[in-house]
Design a protein around this motif. Structure first.
Motif, PDB file in Angstrom:
ATOM      1  N   LEU A 116      -9.055  -1.116   7.075  1.00 46.32           N
ATOM      2  CA  LEU A 116      -9.245  -0.782   8.454  1.00 46.32           C
ATOM      3  C   LEU A 116      -8.120   0.751   7.937  1.00 46.32           C
ATOM      4  N   PRO A 117      -8.361   2.155   8.872  1.00 49.50           N
ATOM      5  CA  PRO A 117      -7.544   2.852   8.685  1.00 49.50           C
ATOM      6  C   PRO A 117      -5.965   2.665   9.681  1.00 49.50           C
ATOM      7  N   ARG A 118      -4.820   3.204   9.341  1.00 46.56           N
ATOM      8  CA  ARG A 118      -3.856   3.108  10.015  1.00 46.56           C
ATOM      9  C   ARG A 118      -3.145   3.910  10.032  1.00 46.56           C
ATOM     10  N   ARG A 119      -1.965   3.827  11.626  1.00 47.05           N
ATOM     11  CA  ARG A 119      -1.929   5.098  11.940  1.00 47.05           C
ATOM     12  C   ARG A 119      -0.511   5.270  11.320  1.00 47.05           C
ATOM     13  N   LEU A 120      -1.200   6.741  11.133  1.00 49.84           N
ATOM     14  CA  LEU A 120       1.577   7.104  10.339  1.00 49.84           C
ATOM     15  C   LEU A 120       2.410   6.621  11.124  1.00 49.84           C
ATOM     16  N   SER A 121       3.610   6.519  10.959  1.00 49.73           N
ATOM     17  CA  SER A 121       4.763   6.165  11.359  1.00 49.73           C
ATOM     18  C   SER A 121       4.709   7.490  11.711  1.00 49.73           C
ATOM     19  N   SER A 122       5.714   7.872  12.567  1.00 47.59           N
ATOM     20  CA  SER A 122       6.344   9.573  12.519  1.00 47.59           C
ATOM     21  C   SER A 122       6.604  10.507  11.739  1.00 47.59           C
ATOM     22  N   ALA A 123       7.325   9.500  10.960  1.00 49.46           N
ATOM     23  CA  ALA A 123       8.421  10.207   9.787  1.00 49.46           C
ATOM     24  C   ALA A 123       7.354  10.517   9.047  1.00 49.46           C
ATOM     25  N   THR A 142      -3.791  12.095   7.532  1.00 47.41           N
ATOM     26  CA  THR A 142      -2.671  11.569   7.838  1.00 47.41           C
ATOM     27  C   THR A 142      -3.432  10.124   8.766  1.00 47.41           C
ATOM     28  N   ARG A 143      -4.327   9.305   7.419  1.00 49.68           N
ATOM     29  CA  ARG A 143      -4.220   7.961   8.045  1.00 49.68           C
ATOM     30  C   ARG A 143      -4.366   7.358   6.463  1.00 49.68           C
ATOM     31  N   THR A 144      -4.096   6.251   6.336  1.00 52.93           N
ATOM     32  CA  THR A 144      -4.137   5.612   5.215  1.00 52.93           C
ATOM     33  C   THR A 144      -5.186   3.779   5.860  1.00 52.93           C
ATOM     34  N   LYS A 145      -5.573   3.545   4.155  1.00 46.16           N
ATOM     35  CA  LYS A 145      -5.851   2.605   4.689  1.00 46.16           C
ATOM     36  C   LYS A 145      -4.724   1.472   4.850  1.00 46.16           C
ATOM     37  N   ALA A 146      -5.035  -0.187   5.153  1.00 45.31           N
ATOM     38  CA  ALA A 146      -4.343  -1.277   5.815  1.00 45.31           C
ATOM     39  C   ALA A 146      -4.927  -1.856   5.117  1.00 45.31           C
ATOM     40  N   ARG A 147      -4.155  -3.339   4.484  1.00 41.03           N
ATOM     41  CA  ARG A 147      -5.254  -4.082   3.926  1.00 41.03           C
ATOM     42  C   ARG A 147      -6.306  -4.796   4.183  1.00 41.03           C
ATOM     43  N   ASP A 148      -6.635  -4.891   5.363  1.00 44.38           N
ATOM     44  CA  ASP A 148      -8.190  -5.551   5.941  1.00 44.38           C
ATOM     45  C   ASP A 148      -9.025  -4.186   5.096  1.00 44.38           C
ATOM     46  N   MET A 160       0.931  -1.004   0.141  1.00 50.10           N
ATOM     47  CA  MET A 160      -0.001  -0.190   0.466  1.00 50.10           C
ATOM     48  C   MET A 160       0.918   1.407   0.263  1.00 50.10           C
ATOM     49  N   PRO A 161       0.696   2.256  -0.600  1.00 45.20           N
ATOM     50  CA  PRO A 161       1.353   3.394  -0.906  1.00 45.20           C
ATOM     51  C   PRO A 161       1.209   4.206   0.564  1.00 45.20           C
ATOM     52  N   ARG A 162       2.708   5.000   0.832  1.00 44.22           N
ATOM     53  CA  ARG A 162       2.881   5.367   1.617  1.00 44.22           C
ATOM     54  C   ARG A 162       1.352   6.804   1.221  1.00 44.22           C
ATOM     55  N   ILE A 163       1.558   8.104   2.916  1.00 46.29           N
ATOM     56  CA  ILE A 163       0.929   8.923   2.222  1.00 46.29           C
ATOM     57  C   ILE A 163       1.889  10.394   1.920  1.00 46.29           C
ATOM     58  N   SER A 164       3.143   9.665   1.284  1.00 47.63           N
ATOM     59  CA  SER A 164       3.858  10.806   0.571  1.00 47.63           C
ATOM     60  C   SER A 164       4.381  10.432  -0.395  1.00 47.63           C
ATOM     61  N   GLU A 204       5.175  13.495   9.506  1.00 43.54           N
ATOM     62  CA  GLU A 204       5.586  14.842   9.515  1.00 43.54           C
ATOM     63  C   GLU A 204       5.517  14.764   7.984  1.00 43.54           C
ATOM     64  N   ARG A 205       5.879  13.824   7.202  1.00 41.75           N
ATOM     65  CA  ARG A 205       6.038  14.503   5.670  1.00 41.75           C
ATOM     66  C   ARG A 205       4.412  14.183   4.879  1.00 41.75           C
ATOM     67  N   SER A 206       4.261  13.943   6.043  1.00 43.63           N
ATOM     68  CA  SER A 206       2.323  14.344   5.209  1.00 43.63           C
ATOM     69  C   SER A 206       2.280  15.573   4.978  1.00 43.63           C
TER      70      SER A 206
END
Length: 234
Positions: A28-35, A20-26, A1-5, A38-40
Motif C-alpha cells: 500500500l502507498p505510504r506518505r513520505l516524511s517532510s524531509a 511523493t508516495r512510495t510503497k510500504a511492505r504491504d 524499502m528505498p526512500r524516494i531520494s 522536500e528532497r523529492s
C-alpha cells in the motif's frame, strides 16, 4: 524499502523520481516524511528546470510529482525560493573543498595537480543538469552565473595563478597582484573544459576522444604558454 531520494532521476530514465508516495511492505502507498518529500521536490526540480529552463511552471512540476501546487508551496513559498534551492543543490552542494587543497599541494608537480583537479571537476560539471542549468540561468538573467564565477575566481583561478608563478619562479601575488591577462589565460583553460559539456548536452555532438586525455592536453597547453604573460622576476 528505498526512500524516494534514492530512486534514479530522469537522466537514467523517465522523470518519475519525484513521486511523493512510495510503497510500504504491504504494497500500500505510504506518505513520505517532510524531509523525504522536500528532497523529492528538489530532485525533481533539478531535472525539470534542466529540461524546460527556468520558464517551466511550478504547476507542471507539481503534476509530475503527483502533488498539488499549494503543497509544493508549503515547502518552497515561491518559485524563486525553489530556484535558489536548485542553485544550492547543484552549484554549491557539489563543490569539493579538496580541489582547493589539491591545487595548493606543492608536494605534487603542478602539471599533475592541474590535470587531477580538472579531471575531478569535470566529473561534476560535465553532466546534463549542470551544463543546462548554467546555460538556462544565463539566458534567464539569474545571478547563478555571477555568483558561481566569483566563487571560481576566488577559490580556483587565483590559486592556480599563484601556483603558476611559484612553479615558474615569478613574483608571488602577494608582491605583484594577479593581472587580468593571467586570469584570462586560466579562463581559457576552464572554458574549454566546460565547452565539452556544451557540445555534448546543448549541441548534442559527441566528444572526440577520451575526456581525461583532452583535459591533460589542455592543461599542458596552458603550461606551455603561460610564461609569456606572467610578471618577470625583478
Amino acid at each position: 524499502m528505498p526512500r524516494i531520494s534514492d530512486q534514479p532521476t530522469d537522466l537514467e530514465g523517465p522523470l518519475t523520481s519525484g513521486r511523493t508516495r512510495t510503497k510500504a511492505r504491504d504494497g500500500l502507498p505510504r506518505r513520505l516524511s517532510s524531509a523525504d518529500r522536500e528532497r523529492s521536490i528538489v530532485t525533481a526540480a533539478v531535472t525539470f528546470f534542466a529540461e524546460h529552463g527556468f520558464e517551466g511552471q511550478t504547476r507542471e512540476l507539481a503534476a509530475i510529482l503527483g502533488i498539488t501546487q499549494p503543497l509544493l508551496y508549503r515547502y518552497f513559498p515561491s518559485k524563486d525560493a525553489l530556484i535558489e534551492r536548485v542553485y544550492q543543490e547543484v552549484f554549491v552542494g557539489r563543490w569539493d573543498p579538496f580541489w582547493e587543497q589539491l591545487i595548493a599541494d606543492r608536494g605534487i608537480p603542478l602539471e599533475e595537480r592541474l590535470i587531477r583537479f580538472y579531471q575531478s571537476y569535470a566529473k561534476i560539471i560535465l553532466t546534463p543538469e549542470w551544463v543546462r542549468l548554467f546555460m538556462f540561468a544565463g539566458l534567464k538573467g539569474l545571478d547563478f552565473n555571477g555568483r558561481y564565477l566569483r566563487l571560481l575566481r576566488e577559490r580556483v583561478f587565483e590559486r592556480i595563478a599563484e601556483e603558476l608563478r611559484i612553479a615558474l619562479r615569478r613574483p608571488s601575488i602577494a608582491d605583484v597582484p594577479v593581472s587580468n591577462l593571467e586570469i584570462e589565460m586560466i579562463w581559457a583553460l576552464h572554458a574549454s573544459i566546460f565547452y565539452l559539456g556544451v557540445r555534448q548536452f546543448i549541441y548534442r555532438l559527441p566528444i572526440d576522444g577520451n575526456v581525461h586525455d583532452v583535459i591533460a592536453a589542455q592543461v599542458r597547453t596552458l603550461l606551455g604558454g603561460i610564461a609569456a604573460v606572467l610578471p618577470e622576476t625583478p
